[in-house]
Design a protein around this motif. Structure first.
Motif, PDB file in Angstrom:
ATOM      1  N   TYR A 170       0.825  -1.209   0.000  1.00  0.00           N
ATOM      2  CA  TYR A 170       0.000   0.000   0.000  1.00  0.00           C
ATOM      3  C   TYR A 170       0.862   1.263   0.000  1.00  0.00           C
ATOM      4  N   SER A 171       1.903   1.272   0.811  1.00  0.00           N
ATOM      5  CA  SER A 171       2.719   2.478   0.974  1.00  0.00           C
ATOM      6  C   SER A 171       3.529   2.810  -0.265  1.00  0.00           C
ATOM      7  N   SER A 172       3.760   1.845  -1.146  1.00  0.00           N
ATOM      8  CA  SER A 172       4.603   2.085  -2.318  1.00  0.00           C
ATOM      9  C   SER A 172       3.798   2.363  -3.584  1.00  0.00           C
ATOM     10  N   TYR A 173       2.469   2.277  -3.509  1.00  0.00           N
ATOM     11  CA  TYR A 173       1.673   2.396  -4.729  1.00  0.00           C
ATOM     12  C   TYR A 173       1.828   3.767  -5.383  1.00  0.00           C
ATOM     13  N   ALA A 174       1.820   4.822  -4.579  1.00  0.00           N
ATOM     14  CA  ALA A 174       1.944   6.175  -5.135  1.00  0.00           C
ATOM     15  C   ALA A 174       3.293   6.378  -5.806  1.00  0.00           C
ATOM     16  N   LEU A 175       4.354   5.812  -5.237  1.00  0.00           N
ATOM     17  CA  LEU A 175       5.673   5.963  -5.845  1.00  0.00           C
ATOM     18  C   LEU A 175       5.789   5.153  -7.127  1.00  0.00           C
ATOM     19  N   ILE A 176       5.180   3.970  -7.154  1.00  0.00           N
ATOM     20  CA  ILE A 176       5.201   3.166  -8.374  1.00  0.00           C
ATOM     21  C   ILE A 176       4.481   3.888  -9.515  1.00  0.00           C
ATOM     22  N   MET A 177       3.385   4.557  -9.175  1.00  0.00           N
ATOM     23  CA  MET A 177       2.555   5.228 -10.181  1.00  0.00           C
ATOM     24  C   MET A 177       2.772   6.738 -10.188  1.00  0.00           C
ATOM     25  N   GLN A 178       3.918   7.195  -9.754  1.00  0.00           N
ATOM     26  CA  GLN A 178       4.117   8.633  -9.583  1.00  0.00           C
ATOM     27  C   GLN A 178       4.063   9.399 -10.904  1.00  0.00           C
TER      28      GLN A 178
ATOM     29  N   PRO B 273       8.984  15.633  -3.946  1.00  0.00           N
ATOM     30  CA  PRO B 273       7.708  15.471  -3.216  1.00  0.00           C
ATOM     31  C   PRO B 273       7.357  14.025  -2.896  1.00  0.00           C
ATOM     32  N   PHE B 274       7.606  13.122  -3.821  1.00  0.00           N
ATOM     33  CA  PHE B 274       7.254  11.721  -3.578  1.00  0.00           C
ATOM     34  C   PHE B 274       8.196  11.093  -2.549  1.00  0.00           C
ATOM     35  N   ASN B 275       9.492  11.385  -2.650  1.00  0.00           N
ATOM     36  CA  ASN B 275      10.429  10.882  -1.649  1.00  0.00           C
ATOM     37  C   ASN B 275      10.147  11.487  -0.281  1.00  0.00           C
ATOM     38  N   LEU B 276       9.754  12.753  -0.264  1.00  0.00           N
ATOM     39  CA  LEU B 276       9.465  13.439   0.987  1.00  0.00           C
ATOM     40  C   LEU B 276       8.375  12.726   1.768  1.00  0.00           C
TER      41      LEU B 276
END
Length: 313
Positions: free
Chosen positions: A79-87, A257-260
């Motif tokens: 769940y926590s990595s979904y936004a980074l995968i689809m950034q 922003p995504f890494n932050l």
């Protein structure tokens, strides 16, 4: 000598119930939220947002399908990595829809019409910011919820824990705890979605508010995303390859922003690291959270000044 005549045209003053400030804010919020997805606008305005939302759902649906066929817990995307995968998809949505929310009234010089009514400048800004943040949150939270529901329906028999998400193993959590842990990580993922939505809305709206032409606004938001991500990756690569300085590499993530947001998820919400690096300890998470709060508060202040100035012109 002419005489003047007064004609009664039947004008009547409004004597109904005044709906008040809350109703105005809700109306502005609903209007901007609909605009973020092209609702109430021509069909061509709906193509991009709905296409991007469909693309966001595809990896989650595929992950659930693979989990259903293989019964392997590590097939489920965290769940926590979904936004980074689809950034990249999220960044395109932010770039294409932020000008719709922030710059249309500025482009057509109709902001003074809003403030000719009893609409506060801060109410106007908060309604826009809240609507765009809600649109981003929905785009992120729906696929994460699909992962959660799909995992509950298709996971292996006898309440087998989702190993990759909760960090367990063959001797991991007991059967009775698996559903609780799984739900806990899902809620942590939703909290991360909230942070992503707030931070990305802050950046996108501020940039779009100063580029009244939509094409320039889209290009400016994409450029800001690409430059920040590229520069951070270069700094992290140099720090790790040349000096083995993982501390500098971790702190450099604050400028993307995504890494932050991922730093906050890892250090304060107990998620697994998805970004290349993160500062160590709770202190790194608190600093990242403070930067997120500063971005949100600063963007609201900048938008307030921008629309207030436009409303006086």
């Amino acid at each position: 000598m002419t005489t003047s005549t007064i004609h009664d045209i039947g004008y009547r003053h409004y004597d109904g119930r005044r709906l008040g400030r809350a109703y105005m804010v809700r109306s502005l919020y609903a209007h901007n939220l609909r605009a973020a997805f092209g609702l109430g606008r021509p069909a061509r305005a709906k193509v991009m947002p709905f296409l991007l939302c469909a693309v966001m759902l595809l990896p989650a649906a595929a992950s659930v399908a693979i989990l259903g066929f293989t019964k392997q817990p590590d097939a489920l995307i965290r769940y926590s990595s979904y936004a980074l995968i689809m950034q990249v998809v999220v960044a395109i949505f932010m770039a294409t829809q932020a000008p719709v929310i922030a710059s249309r009234e500025l482009r057509f010089h109709v902001v003074p019409l809003y403030f000719s009514r009893p609409v506060g400048h801060l109410d106007f800004v908060l309604a826009k910011f809240g609507a765009f943040a809600t649109a981003l949150f929905a785009m992120l939270a729906v696929p994460v919820t699909l992962l959660y529901v799909g995992a509950l329906v298709t996971r292996p028999d006898k309440m087998t824990p989702i190993v990759d998400e909760i960090g367990g193993g063959p001797d991991g959590p007991a059967k009775a705890d698996s559903l609780f842990d799984h739900t806990l990580h899902y809620l942590g993922g939703l909290a991360g979605c909230v942070l992503f939505a707030l931070v990305l809305a802050s950046i996108g709206l501020v940039i779009a508010a100063f580029t009244t032409r939509r094409g320039l606004g889209v290009a400016a938001v994409i450029a800001a995303y690409m430059l920040s991500s590229t520069i951070v990756v270069i700094i992290q690569g140099i720090a790790e390859a040349e000096a083995n300085n993982f501390t500098v590499s971790g702190w450099a993530g604050l400028f993307s922003p995504f890494n932050l947001v991922d730093i906050v998820q890892v250090r304060l919400l107990g998620a697994q690291l998805s970004a290349p690096a993160a500062p160590s300890g709770v202190t790194g998470g608190l600093v990242a959270l403070a930067v997120c709060c500063g971005l949100v508060a600063g963007s609201i202040a900048v938008l307030y000044r921008r629309f207030r100035k436009a409303g006086l012109s």
